[in-house]
Design an enzyme around this catalytic site. Structure first.
Site, PDB file in Angstrom:
ATOM      1  N   TRP A  37       0.820  -1.218   0.000  1.00 48.85           N
ATOM      2  CA  TRP A  37       0.000   0.000   0.000  1.00 48.85           C
ATOM      3  C   TRP A  37       0.842   1.251   0.000  1.00 48.85           C
ATOM      4  CZ3 TRP A  37      -0.468  -4.174   3.248  1.00 48.85           C
ATOM      5  CH2 TRP A  37       0.207  -4.100   4.475  1.00 48.85           C
ATOM      6  N   ARG A  38       2.138   1.121   0.209  1.00 47.67           N
ATOM      7  CA  ARG A  38       2.986   2.310   0.156  1.00 47.67           C
ATOM      8  C   ARG A  38       3.408   2.628  -1.274  1.00 47.67           C
ATOM      9  NH1 ARG A  38       6.664   1.788   5.704  1.00 47.67           N
ATOM     10  NH2 ARG A  38       4.955   2.403   7.071  1.00 47.67           N
ATOM     11  N   GLU A  50      -5.617   0.433   5.669  1.00 53.19           N
ATOM     12  CA  GLU A  50      -5.783   0.931   7.037  1.00 53.19           C
ATOM     13  C   GLU A  50      -6.833   0.156   7.817  1.00 53.19           C
ATOM     14  OE1 GLU A  50      -3.918   2.730   8.708  1.00 53.19           O
ATOM     15  OE2 GLU A  50      -2.629   3.495   7.131  1.00 53.19           O
ATOM     16  N   LEU A  93      -9.498 -13.197   8.861  1.00 50.49           N
ATOM     17  CA  LEU A  93      -8.854 -11.950   9.305  1.00 50.49           C
ATOM     18  C   LEU A  93      -9.370 -11.483  10.669  1.00 50.49           C
ATOM     19  CD1 LEU A  93      -8.332  -9.008   6.777  1.00 50.49           C
ATOM     20  CD2 LEU A  93      -6.679 -10.130   8.253  1.00 50.49           C
ATOM     21  N   GLY A  94     -10.641 -11.820  10.966  1.00 51.72           N
ATOM     22  CA  GLY A  94     -11.197 -11.397  12.246  1.00 51.72           C
ATOM     23  C   GLY A  94     -11.830 -10.015  12.213  1.00 51.72           C
ATOM     24  N   TYR A  95     -12.498  -9.675  13.294  1.00 47.27           N
ATOM     25  CA  TYR A  95     -13.209  -8.393  13.384  1.00 47.27           C
ATOM     26  C   TYR A  95     -13.985  -8.110  12.104  1.00 47.27           C
ATOM     27  CZ  TYR A  95     -10.823  -7.240  17.750  1.00 47.27           C
ATOM     28  OH  TYR A  95     -10.368  -7.231  19.032  1.00 47.27           O
ATOM     29  N   TYR A 133      -8.438   7.559  14.285  1.00 47.77           N
ATOM     30  CA  TYR A 133      -7.143   7.103  13.774  1.00 47.77           C
ATOM     31  C   TYR A 133      -7.158   6.973  12.246  1.00 47.77           C
ATOM     32  CZ  TYR A 133      -3.730   4.196  11.732  1.00 47.77           C
ATOM     33  OH  TYR A 133      -2.787   3.762  10.850  1.00 47.77           O
ATOM     34  N   ASP A 151      -2.409   5.981  16.839  1.00 45.13           N
ATOM     35  CA  ASP A 151      -2.705   4.572  17.118  1.00 45.13           C
ATOM     36  C   ASP A 151      -1.895   4.127  18.336  1.00 45.13           C
ATOM     37  OD1 ASP A 151      -0.147   4.463  16.167  1.00 45.13           O
ATOM     38  OD2 ASP A 151      -0.460   2.610  15.047  1.00 45.13           O
TER      39      ASP A 151
END
Length: 384
Positions: A37-38, A50, A93-95, A133, A151
């Site tokens: 992503w950079r 993010e 991945l979770g959440y 954030y 963060d």
DNA sequence: GAAACGTGGGG
DNA sequence: TCCCCAAGTTT
């Protein structure tokens, strides 16, 4: 503007701030990691990264990030993705509310922003799933806006630099670090400044086993200079996950298909498919005996067995097998599941049930989003 | 403001 | 095995 002195924080003089920015960014220019992503300034790409990086390690994220952009290359494709595909993209991945919120936000962008990613802090903040954030991160990285991205890394680094005597785990203390960052952030390179602090915090200034002597800004660090590194940041210990006891019912029909059910809950693992689960207060030692010898007797004292509840709830008649499976354990952030597996063959089915269920051969499992506990349960079943 | 919300890595 | 931790947000 928050009065930092009130919180025991003495901000540096302007000259020291300029020097700090220079030192940190010079280090970042030499040492920044080459992350997928950079290589992009596309706000959609930055956004995806993010969200995935929330509470999740870089190494875990990379393959998910690449695949997600292949599946959903644009905001519009994400906005229109079917739920199963969406959850499949995030499986493991979770959440998972993260990806649901992303789709809602993608729809906001289509409907409220004419399909263009919002380019102001306020607009970005208005999107579902984007808190302070993430709004700061996207604003600074994709749009070069001088917004802090505070963060856990940033709070830890700042707590050591300034010996901040406030718990970084307490959300109300976030404003202290936000105020510090508003002064410290480099207005020319806000995105790099934010990422530099995060890179520093994730490695050299890591929470465990930090190497403060390697820090490019150790000369600025009050905790390092005063030998108090081990005291910072201040953080209260987390609570332990609460144990939960469950029976997983693995039942097979004459066609070799297994019963799976969609989790209709809006909470834990919402939308994922699972083998039927029945919660019990606790596992008792004579539970296995109940199954074969004492069903009637135990029913009087303990209520229906998991097997009886299952047959009733799903309108099935099952011949239960006398098999013993390894107990499956799975730790969530707030719960610890202990799962016992009970297996059987369907003898009779009423072909009706008010739950959303499906009968699948094992080969078809891949088509459905299955969270980790289910994958573990299935593996334990196969091992028998 | 506390609790809910996943998973995997490392000491 | 156990414990801590990770680029947080929502309710």
């Amino acid at each position: 503007m928050l009065d930092l002195e009130k919180y025991g924080v003495t901000m540096w003089e302007d000259e020291k701030i300029l020097s700090f920015r220079q030192k940190l960014l010079a280090w970042y220019d030499e040492n920044k990691r080459d992350l997928p992503w950079r290589r992009s300034k596309n706000p959609y790409h930055i956004w995806v990264s993010e969200i995935m990086l929330q509470q999740t390690r870089v190494d875990t994220v990379i393959p998910y990030y690449e695949r997600f952009l292949e599946w959903f290359p644009t905001v519009e494709t994400l906005a229109n993705a079917p739920e199963e595909r969406l959850l499949k993209a995030w499986e493991g991945l979770g959440y998972y509310s993260r990806v649901r919120n992303m789709q809602a936000a993608a729809q906001q962008i289509i409907n409220d922003f004419n399909g263009d990613f919002p380019s102001t802090y306020e607009g970005i903040s208005s999107l579902k799933g984007i808190g302070p954030y993430t709004a700061g991160a996207i604003s600074s990285i994709a749009f070069n806006l001088p917004q802090p991205a505070v963060d856990g890394n940033v709070m830890r680094v700042l707590a050591r630099l300034f010996e901040v005597n406030h718990d970084i785990g307490n959300p109300s203390n976030r404003k202290i670090f936000q105020a510090m960052m508003e002064i410290l952030i480099d207005p020319e390179r806000p995105g790099d400044f934010n990422q530099a602090l995060m890179d520093l915090g994730s490695d050299i200034e890591a929470p465990v086993n930090p190497r403060p002597e390697d820090s490019p800004v150790k000369d600025f660090s009050a905790a390092y200079q005063n030998g108090t590194m081990d005291r910072y940041p201040i953080k209260a210990p987390k609570k332990k996950p609460v144990p939960v006891y469950l029976n997983a019912l693995v039942v097979q029909n004459a066609k070799g298909q297994f019963l799976l059910e969609k989790n209709e809950s809006e909470k834990l693992l919402a939308g994922f498919w699972h083998l039927p689960l029945i919660e019990v207060d606790e596992f008792s030692k004579n539970e296995e005996l109940n199954l074969f010898n004492q069903v009637a007797e135990s029913s009087i004292q303990l209520g229906p067995s998991p097997q009886e509840s299952f047959e009733q709830d799903y309108d099935l008649e099952v011949e239960w097998q006398d098999s013993h499976f390894e107990e499956v354990k799975h730790i969530f952030s707030h719960r610890k599941w202990h799962v016992r597996i009970l297996s059987g063959q369907v003898v009779d089915s009423k072909e009706y049930c008010d739950k959303e269920v499906v009968w699948l051969t094992p080969e078809e499992f891949d088509l459905y989003p299955l969270a980790k506990p289910q994958q573990k349960i299935w593996q334990a079943y196969l091992k028998r």
